[in-house]
Design a protein around this motif. Sequence first.
Motif, short mmCIF file in Angstrom:
data_model
loop_
_atom_site.label_atom_id
_atom_site.label_comp_id
_atom_site.label_asym_id
_atom_site.label_seq_id
_atom_site.Cartn_x
_atom_site.Cartn_y
_atom_site.Cartn_z
N LEU A 192 0.85 -1.19 0.00
CA LEU A 192 0.00 0.00 0.00
C LEU A 192 0.89 1.25 0.00
O LEU A 192 1.53 1.57 1.02
CB LEU A 192 -0.91 0.01 1.24
CG LEU A 192 -1.86 1.21 1.36
CD1 LEU A 192 -2.85 1.23 0.19
CD2 LEU A 192 -2.59 1.18 2.69
N PRO A 193 0.95 1.96 -1.11
CA PRO A 193 1.79 3.16 -1.15
C PRO A 193 1.23 4.25 -0.23
O PRO A 193 0.05 4.26 0.12
CB PRO A 193 1.71 3.60 -2.62
CG PRO A 193 1.15 2.45 -3.37
CD PRO A 193 0.29 1.71 -2.39
N SER A 194 2.08 5.18 0.13
CA SER A 194 1.60 6.40 0.78
C SER A 194 0.85 7.21 -0.27
O SER A 194 1.16 7.15 -1.47
CB SER A 194 2.78 7.20 1.34
OG SER A 194 3.43 6.46 2.35
N HIS A 195 -0.15 7.97 0.17
CA HIS A 195 -1.05 8.60 -0.80
C HIS A 195 -1.44 10.00 -0.36
O HIS A 195 -1.92 10.20 0.76
CB HIS A 195 -2.31 7.72 -0.93
CG HIS A 195 -3.34 8.28 -1.88
ND1 HIS A 195 -4.68 7.98 -1.80
CD2 HIS A 195 -3.23 9.13 -2.94
CE1 HIS A 195 -5.33 8.59 -2.74
NE2 HIS A 195 -4.48 9.31 -3.46
N LEU A 196 -1.23 10.96 -1.23
CA LEU A 196 -1.72 12.33 -1.02
C LEU A 196 -2.72 12.63 -2.11
O LEU A 196 -2.38 12.56 -3.30
CB LEU A 196 -0.57 13.34 -1.07
CG LEU A 196 -0.99 14.82 -1.09
CD1 LEU A 196 -1.76 15.20 0.16
CD2 LEU A 196 0.24 15.73 -1.26
N HIS A 197 -3.95 12.95 -1.72
CA HIS A 197 -4.95 13.38 -2.71
C HIS A 197 -5.13 14.89 -2.61
O HIS A 197 -5.35 15.43 -1.52
CB HIS A 197 -6.30 12.71 -2.49
CG HIS A 197 -7.34 13.21 -3.44
ND1 HIS A 197 -7.30 12.96 -4.79
CD2 HIS A 197 -8.42 14.03 -3.24
CE1 HIS A 197 -8.32 13.56 -5.38
NE2 HIS A 197 -9.00 14.23 -4.47
N ILE A 198 -5.05 15.55 -3.77
CA ILE A 198 -5.19 17.01 -3.83
C ILE A 198 -6.51 17.35 -4.51
O ILE A 198 -6.74 16.99 -5.67
CB ILE A 198 -4.01 17.66 -4.59
CG1 ILE A 198 -2.69 17.35 -3.86
CG2 ILE A 198 -4.22 19.17 -4.70
CD1 ILE A 198 -1.46 17.91 -4.55
N GLY A 199 -7.36 18.05 -3.77
CA GLY A 199 -8.63 18.53 -4.33
C GLY A 199 -8.79 20.02 -4.14
O GLY A 199 -9.82 20.58 -4.50
N ALA A 200 -7.78 20.68 -3.55
CA ALA A 200 -7.87 22.12 -3.30
C ALA A 200 -6.51 22.76 -3.47
O ALA A 200 -5.48 22.22 -3.02
CB ALA A 200 -8.42 22.39 -1.90
N TYR A 201 -6.49 23.89 -4.15
CA TYR A 201 -5.27 24.68 -4.38
C TYR A 201 -5.51 26.09 -3.85
O TYR A 201 -6.64 26.56 -3.91
CB TYR A 201 -4.95 24.73 -5.88
CG TYR A 201 -4.90 23.37 -6.54
CD1 TYR A 201 -3.70 22.70 -6.74
CD2 TYR A 201 -6.08 22.76 -6.98
CE1 TYR A 201 -3.66 21.46 -7.37
CE2 TYR A 201 -6.06 21.52 -7.60
CZ TYR A 201 -4.84 20.87 -7.79
OH TYR A 201 -4.80 19.64 -8.41
N PRO A 202 -4.48 26.84 -3.37
CA PRO A 202 -3.06 26.71 -3.61
C PRO A 202 -2.49 25.38 -3.13
O PRO A 202 -3.04 24.73 -2.25
CB PRO A 202 -2.45 27.88 -2.82
CG PRO A 202 -3.56 28.82 -2.62
CD PRO A 202 -4.79 28.02 -2.56
N MET A 203 -1.38 25.01 -3.75
CA MET A 203 -0.77 23.72 -3.51
C MET A 203 -0.54 23.50 -2.02
O MET A 203 -0.02 24.38 -1.32
CB MET A 203 0.59 23.67 -4.22
CG MET A 203 1.07 22.29 -4.53
SD MET A 203 0.26 21.64 -6.00
CE MET A 203 0.98 22.67 -7.28
N PRO A 204 -0.93 22.34 -1.49
CA PRO A 204 -0.69 22.05 -0.06
C PRO A 204 0.77 21.66 0.15
O PRO A 204 1.11 20.47 0.30
CB PRO A 204 -1.65 20.89 0.20
CG PRO A 204 -1.76 20.18 -1.11
CD PRO A 204 -1.66 21.25 -2.17
N VAL A 205 1.63 22.67 0.21
CA VAL A 205 3.08 22.43 0.22
C VAL A 205 3.51 21.62 1.44
O VAL A 205 4.35 20.72 1.34
CB VAL A 205 3.82 23.78 0.16
CG1 VAL A 205 5.33 23.56 0.30
CG2 VAL A 205 3.51 24.49 -1.15
#
Length: 536
Positions: free
Chosen positions: A255-268
């Motif tokens: 199971l890889p680590s996972h970041l889902h992005i649904g909102a920007y500005p980029m979640p740095v």
Amino acid sequence: MNEHVLLGDEAVALGAVHAGLTAAYGYPGTPSTEIVEFLIRHAERHGRPLASWTTNEKTAYEAALGVSLAGRRTLVAMKHVGLNVAADPFINSALLDLGGGLVVVVADDPGMHSSQNGQDTRFYADFARTLCLEPANAQEAYDMTREAFDLSERFHVPAVIRLVTRLAHSRGVVRTGEARGQNPPRPAADRAAWTLLPSYARELWRGLLERQHELRAYTSRHGNTLSLADSRLGVVTCGIARNYYEENADDLPFLPSHLHIGAYPMPVDLLRRLVAHVDAVLVLEDGYPFVQRALGGVLTPPREVRGRQTGALPPDGELTPDVVRVALGLPLRAGLPPAALALPTRPPQLCAGCPHIDTFNTILKATRDLGARVTSDIGCYTLGALPPYSAVDSCVCMGASIGMAKGLADAGVRPALAVIGDSTFLHSGITPLVDAIAANTPMTVVIADNEVVAMTGGQPSAIPSSRMKRLLLGLGADPDHLHILDTHPKTVERNAEILRREIDHPGLSVIVTVRECIETARDRKRMRLAMAGATA
């Protein structure tokens, strides 16, 4: 709570209604058209909100700004290339101290199913220094639209909803919440906050920059989710790409680590936490390598980053479950061999009986052996570029045909002709025609007037055909070289003689060929028969 089965576009529209929408505006363009179509039907049944088509995306955006200035909630919808047209008010509006929530819904078309390019709206939102929400399914399209109005009013910026074709035109179950009422009218009291004189604009620009940390703080806590698991691989998904990843994730050996992005500005901060935890990163995003490029600024080398820029994913076209599967290192699932799905070739073509056929036959007959150059525009008539007509030499963007024909004429090319539809002419063809009229450019403009925006389903043109002549005369067209012609197989010969004479005219001529779109004419006939049957 109720459940509905909705297109992604419809989920956005219903979310806006339930968020207390007062008015919505747009110009039809696939894949965004169904948003305003839904709102128009809703208004016909319920008396609200105000929803209407406009002459182009810029006028739509400016009308929405007026609603926000009044303190009420508003939505403006367009396809990705439409944001180019509305870019001026969009970019400037980010500086304003917006009152009522303003939500900009832009439907991108990766894969270019019905568009001249596949540009990525996330770059525009970043350029304007504003928020962008990217739903992954119809439920999120509904929820994020409601939230976008709140965010717009909280941060006083336009909030962008970025859709892609696959979501805009896919149906899903949507659970809806309680509808909110409209804002009461609260016209903005501070004129300086809405007036971009340089002295005011400099202050407003500093205010927008100061708000950036608030926007980033929001996206570090909302709209984006980080799950740290195996450290061998970190997967970043954006919007709809999450669905393609989840469809394949169970087949992975870990199971890889996972970041889902649904909102920007980029979640740095979240990106940095992911990168610090894993050996390699795979970015799955529809459109441009927007996140992949940004990762260069947060990487702690050495880290391997795979995505569209590295060849792990194709550099263009839509993502699919199979494309993502290969990028994850999984073998393709067995399926039917392509030969079993072979379909007969059916190139796009004008409808049987289309009035544009007669217009192109007129042009071909009038220009035979003249070596004419013909610029075209965006619409059904662009199909005149294909056999059997092969009648046009270019198609670049809305309204460009007239300006390009002027450039050809200015460069000494004779004869130079422009072909443009009535709706496209009203959208952005008027201003280049003013240039040509002012210069009396030796060229011929053919306006193919079928009374509707046919390519997107027959929405009405901004003004009816009966007013086109007065408009052209008002712009300064020479009445001796302005002709309104019925276009029909029976009139091709006569119309070609008129067009040939005007091609020989050493100045500007305008020819309007008029006949209703064959599809909308059929629809009206079916409706009349249905109504007659209902009353018999």
